[in-house]
Design a protein around this motif. Structure first.
Motif, PDB file in Angstrom:
ATOM      1  N   CYS A  67       0.831  -1.210   0.000  1.00  0.00           N
ATOM      2  CA  CYS A  67       0.000   0.000   0.000  1.00  0.00           C
ATOM      3  C   CYS A  67       0.866   1.261   0.000  1.00  0.00           C
ATOM      4  CB  CYS A  67      -0.893   0.021   1.237  1.00  0.00           C
ATOM      5  SG  CYS A  67      -1.798  -1.509   1.512  1.00  0.00           S
ATOM      6  N   PHE A  68       0.242   2.385  -0.307  1.00  0.00           N
ATOM      7  CA  PHE A  68       0.928   3.682  -0.279  1.00  0.00           C
ATOM      8  C   PHE A  68       2.235   3.646  -1.073  1.00  0.00           C
ATOM      9  CE2 PHE A  68      -1.589   4.114   3.736  1.00  0.00           C
ATOM     10  CZ  PHE A  68      -2.287   5.259   3.396  1.00  0.00           C
ATOM     11  N   ASN A  69       2.186   3.017  -2.256  1.00  0.00           N
ATOM     12  CA  ASN A  69       3.356   2.950  -3.144  1.00  0.00           C
ATOM     13  C   ASN A  69       4.579   2.311  -2.496  1.00  0.00           C
ATOM     14  OD1 ASN A  69       2.649   3.960  -5.776  1.00  0.00           O
ATOM     15  ND2 ASN A  69       2.241   5.922  -4.776  1.00  0.00           N
ATOM     16  N   GLY A  70       4.329   1.391  -1.573  1.00  0.00           N
ATOM     17  CA  GLY A  70       5.432   0.666  -0.947  1.00  0.00           C
ATOM     18  C   GLY A  70       5.744   1.105   0.466  1.00  0.00           C
ATOM     19  N   SER A  71       5.009   2.074   0.993  1.00  0.00           N
ATOM     20  CA  SER A  71       5.254   2.530   2.365  1.00  0.00           C
ATOM     21  C   SER A  71       4.795   1.508   3.397  1.00  0.00           C
ATOM     22  CB  SER A  71       4.533   3.858   2.629  1.00  0.00           C
ATOM     23  OG  SER A  71       5.039   4.877   1.802  1.00  0.00           O
ATOM     24  N   LYS A  72       3.817   0.673   3.031  1.00  0.00           N
ATOM     25  CA  LYS A  72       3.276  -0.323   3.958  1.00  0.00           C
ATOM     26  C   LYS A  72       3.061  -1.653   3.253  1.00  0.00           C
ATOM     27  CE  LYS A  72       0.582   2.049   7.546  1.00  0.00           C
ATOM     28  NZ  LYS A  72      -0.763   2.160   8.163  1.00  0.00           N
ATOM     29  N   ILE A  73       3.310  -2.739   3.990  1.00  0.00           N
ATOM     30  CA  ILE A  73       2.869  -4.070   3.575  1.00  0.00           C
ATOM     31  C   ILE A  73       1.949  -4.580   4.679  1.00  0.00           C
ATOM     32  CG2 ILE A  73       3.514  -6.411   2.905  1.00  0.00           C
ATOM     33  CD1 ILE A  73       6.285  -5.344   2.195  1.00  0.00           C
ATOM     34  N   VAL A  74       0.741  -4.996   4.294  1.00  0.00           N
ATOM     35  CA  VAL A  74      -0.292  -5.358   5.261  1.00  0.00           C
ATOM     36  C   VAL A  74      -0.756  -6.792   5.019  1.00  0.00           C
ATOM     37  CG1 VAL A  74      -2.565  -4.741   6.194  1.00  0.00           C
ATOM     38  CG2 VAL A  74      -1.058  -2.949   5.304  1.00  0.00           C
ATOM     39  N   ASN A  75      -0.920  -7.547   6.108  1.00  0.00           N
ATOM     40  CA  ASN A  75      -1.521  -8.875   6.028  1.00  0.00           C
ATOM     41  C   ASN A  75      -3.012  -8.713   5.750  1.00  0.00           C
ATOM     42  OD1 ASN A  75      -3.061 -11.240   7.203  1.00  0.00           O
ATOM     43  ND2 ASN A  75      -0.972 -12.017   7.439  1.00  0.00           N
ATOM     44  N   ASN A  76      -3.487  -9.319   4.668  1.00  0.00           N
ATOM     45  CA  ASN A  76      -4.872  -9.110   4.239  1.00  0.00           C
ATOM     46  C   ASN A  76      -5.897  -9.629   5.236  1.00  0.00           C
ATOM     47  OD1 ASN A  76      -3.724  -8.103   1.915  1.00  0.00           O
ATOM     48  ND2 ASN A  76      -4.203  -9.891   0.658  1.00  0.00           N
ATOM     49  N   LEU A  77      -5.541 -10.664   6.000  1.00  0.00           N
ATOM     50  CA  LEU A  77      -6.486 -11.258   6.946  1.00  0.00           C
ATOM     51  C   LEU A  77      -6.436 -10.577   8.306  1.00  0.00           C
ATOM     52  CD1 LEU A  77      -8.553 -13.484   7.649  1.00  0.00           C
ATOM     53  CD2 LEU A  77      -6.606 -14.933   8.304  1.00  0.00           C
ATOM     54  N   LYS A  79      -4.644  -7.817   9.189  1.00  0.00           N
ATOM     55  CA  LYS A  79      -4.359  -6.378   9.091  1.00  0.00           C
ATOM     56  C   LYS A  79      -3.032  -6.001   9.760  1.00  0.00           C
ATOM     57  CE  LYS A  79      -8.537  -6.154   7.370  1.00  0.00           C
ATOM     58  NZ  LYS A  79      -8.942  -7.550   7.553  1.00  0.00           N
ATOM     59  N   GLU A  80      -2.242  -7.013  10.118  1.00  0.00           N
ATOM     60  CA  GLU A  80      -0.924  -6.743  10.696  1.00  0.00           C
ATOM     61  C   GLU A  80      -0.039  -6.064   9.656  1.00  0.00           C
ATOM     62  OE1 GLU A  80       3.047  -9.115  12.336  1.00  0.00           O
ATOM     63  OE2 GLU A  80       1.330 -10.229  11.535  1.00  0.00           O
ATOM     64  N   VAL A  81       0.647  -5.007  10.073  1.00  0.00           N
ATOM     65  CA  VAL A  81       1.592  -4.306   9.202  1.00  0.00           C
ATOM     66  C   VAL A  81       2.967  -4.934   9.403  1.00  0.00           C
ATOM     67  CG1 VAL A  81       2.681  -2.097   8.667  1.00  0.00           C
ATOM     68  CG2 VAL A  81       0.259  -2.176   9.300  1.00  0.00           C
ATOM     69  N   ILE A  82       3.496  -5.564   8.362  1.00  0.00           N
ATOM     70  CA  ILE A  82       4.797  -6.233   8.496  1.00  0.00           C
ATOM     71  C   ILE A  82       5.944  -5.357   8.004  1.00  0.00           C
ATOM     72  CG2 ILE A  82       3.728  -8.514   8.324  1.00  0.00           C
ATOM     73  CD1 ILE A  82       5.047  -8.678   5.471  1.00  0.00           C
ATOM     74  N   PHE A  83       5.606  -4.242   7.360  1.00  0.00           N
ATOM     75  CA  PHE A  83       6.627  -3.313   6.863  1.00  0.00           C
ATOM     76  C   PHE A  83       6.002  -1.927   6.814  1.00  0.00           C
ATOM     77  CE2 PHE A  83       8.501  -0.863   3.408  1.00  0.00           C
ATOM     78  CZ  PHE A  83       9.862  -1.038   3.584  1.00  0.00           C
ATOM     79  N   PHE A  84       6.734  -0.911   7.317  1.00  0.00           N
ATOM     80  CA  PHE A  84       6.207   0.454   7.280  1.00  0.00           C
ATOM     81  C   PHE A  84       7.343   1.463   7.304  1.00  0.00           C
ATOM     82  CE2 PHE A  84       4.647   4.221   9.782  1.00  0.00           C
ATOM     83  CZ  PHE A  84       3.942   4.789   8.736  1.00  0.00           C
ATOM     84  N   LYS A  85       7.293   2.429   6.399  1.00  0.00           N
ATOM     85  CA  LYS A  85       8.224   3.558   6.408  1.00  0.00           C
ATOM     86  C   LYS A  85       7.431   4.838   6.180  1.00  0.00           C
ATOM     87  CE  LYS A  85      12.611   1.463   5.010  1.00  0.00           C
ATOM     88  NZ  LYS A  85      13.298   1.802   6.265  1.00  0.00           N
ATOM     89  N   LYS A  86       7.513   5.755   7.132  1.00  0.00           N
ATOM     90  CA  LYS A  86       6.829   7.038   7.014  1.00  0.00           C
ATOM     91  C   LYS A  86       7.716   8.030   6.262  1.00  0.00           C
ATOM     92  CE  LYS A  86       8.450   8.384  11.608  1.00  0.00           C
ATOM     93  NZ  LYS A  86       9.555   9.244  11.145  1.00  0.00           N
ATOM     94  N   LEU A  87       7.158   9.193   5.993  1.00  0.00           N
ATOM     95  CA  LEU A  87       7.893  10.284   5.351  1.00  0.00           C
ATOM     96  C   LEU A  87       8.620  11.069   6.436  1.00  0.00           C
ATOM     97  CD1 LEU A  87       8.365  11.698   2.618  1.00  0.00           C
ATOM     98  CD2 LEU A  87       6.325  13.045   3.053  1.00  0.00           C
ATOM     99  N   ASP A  88       9.942  11.067   6.396  1.00  0.00           N
ATOM    100  CA  ASP A  88      10.737  11.681   7.464  1.00  0.00           C
ATOM    101  C   ASP A  88      11.104  13.130   7.158  1.00  0.00           C
ATOM    102  OD1 ASP A  88      10.927   9.443   9.195  1.00  0.00           O
ATOM    103  OD2 ASP A  88      12.431   8.551   7.870  1.00  0.00           O
ATOM    104  N   ASN A  89      11.006  13.975   8.177  1.00  0.00           N
ATOM    105  CA  ASN A  89      11.563  15.338   8.152  1.00  0.00           C
ATOM    106  C   ASN A  89      11.114  16.148   6.940  1.00  0.00           C
ATOM    107  OD1 ASN A  89      13.132  14.709  10.499  1.00  0.00           O
ATOM    108  ND2 ASN A  89      14.580  13.640   9.155  1.00  0.00           N
TER     109      ASN A  89
END
Length: 266
Positions: A67-77, A79-89
């Motif tokens: 999701c979000f062009n690669g900012s998040k990877i979510v388990n479809n069942l 909803k656990e987020v296994i990868f997340f990077k926010k926009l810094d600074n």
């Protein structure tokens, strides 16, 4: 043997009416029944993918969406987020000033996946109608909280005119991608659909040699470069995407996706 297929959504798996063709659904379900994992890789937030996940029966254990062009990877069942990077600074106040100078609408997604805006207009409502994520009005000059991504939106003509200017201003520190005729997005420098898919392939222990992807825009270039077989849609306006693809197939309103998948699974 193809073990994973990744799809961009808008302009690729979705036709011009925002629907998945019945031929594509049939081909995807056939590949899934033969053990292939299906991954939706979109600029959209997770909630905006749920309808399509249900259509494609992708709500079982160990299935994921990018999701979000690669900012998040979510388990479809779960909803656990296994990868997340926010926009810094990111200086959102400066971006707000620039948006007014260039006659662009400015939006951002909060960590709670709200659509942040200052002035409600048709561009903001277009995004809301696309995703149905909650709207939240803020004053960008005073906004201090972290965000997932920034969006500049306008007419196609104005985005054409301003894209290189925005890319030149921000690309040293951030990833700047055009995701739609109406959108320029700014995300974390290390975020892309391709990087997210690399993470997911490692997580699932799937080799690149066993993968396939489909896309239609510049933000899909990294996705197509990450898979062994890559397909660009005829409706794509990105010459770079078409040049790096294994093949250019029919438009998103035709049955090219189904035909391509069926070559491998029938």
């Amino acid at each position: 043997m193809i073990k994973l297929i990744a799809f961009d959504m808008d302009g690729t798996l979705l036709n011009s009416k925002g629907e998945i063709l019945k031929e594509s659904i049939s081909a995807i379900l056939n590949s899934k029944n033969k053990g292939c994992k299906i991954v939706l890789a979109s600029g959209r937030p997770f909630d905006a993918l749920k309808k399509y996940l249900h259509q494609l029966l992708l709500c079982s254990e160990n299935e994921y969406s990018i999701c979000f062009n690669g900012s998040k990877i979510v388990n479809n069942l779960t909803k656990e987020v296994i990868f997340f990077k926010k926009l810094d600074n990111f200086n959102i106040s400066e971006a707000n000033k620039l948006s007014k100078e260039l006659n662009l609408s400015l939006m951002a997604y909060s960590k709670q996946e709200e659509i942040l805006y200052e002035d409600l207009n048709d561009d903001i409502l277009f995004e809301y109608n696309l995703t149905k994520n909650p709207l939240k009005q803020v004053m960008f000059n005073n906004y201090q909280e972290e965000v997932i991504k920034i969006l500049f939106s306008s007419t196609k003509e104005n985005i054409d005119r301003t894209y290189n200017l925005i890319k030149n201003k921000y690309s040293q520190d951030y990833n700047v991608v055009r995701t739609h005729d109406k959108y320029i997005e700014i995300i974390n420098k290390n975020v892309s659909k391709g990087n997210a898919l690399k993470y997911l392939l490692s997580y699932l222990k799937i080799n690149k040699e066993d993968t396939m992807s489909f896309g239609d825009n510049d933000n899909d270039i990294s996705l197509l470069l990450t898979t062994k077989y890559s397909y660009a849609m005829k409706n794509s306006s990105s010459s770079e995407l078409k040049n790096i693809a294994t093949e250019v197939i029919t438009s998103n309103d035709d049955i090219g996706i189904a035909q391509t998948i069926n070559k491998f699974f029938n």
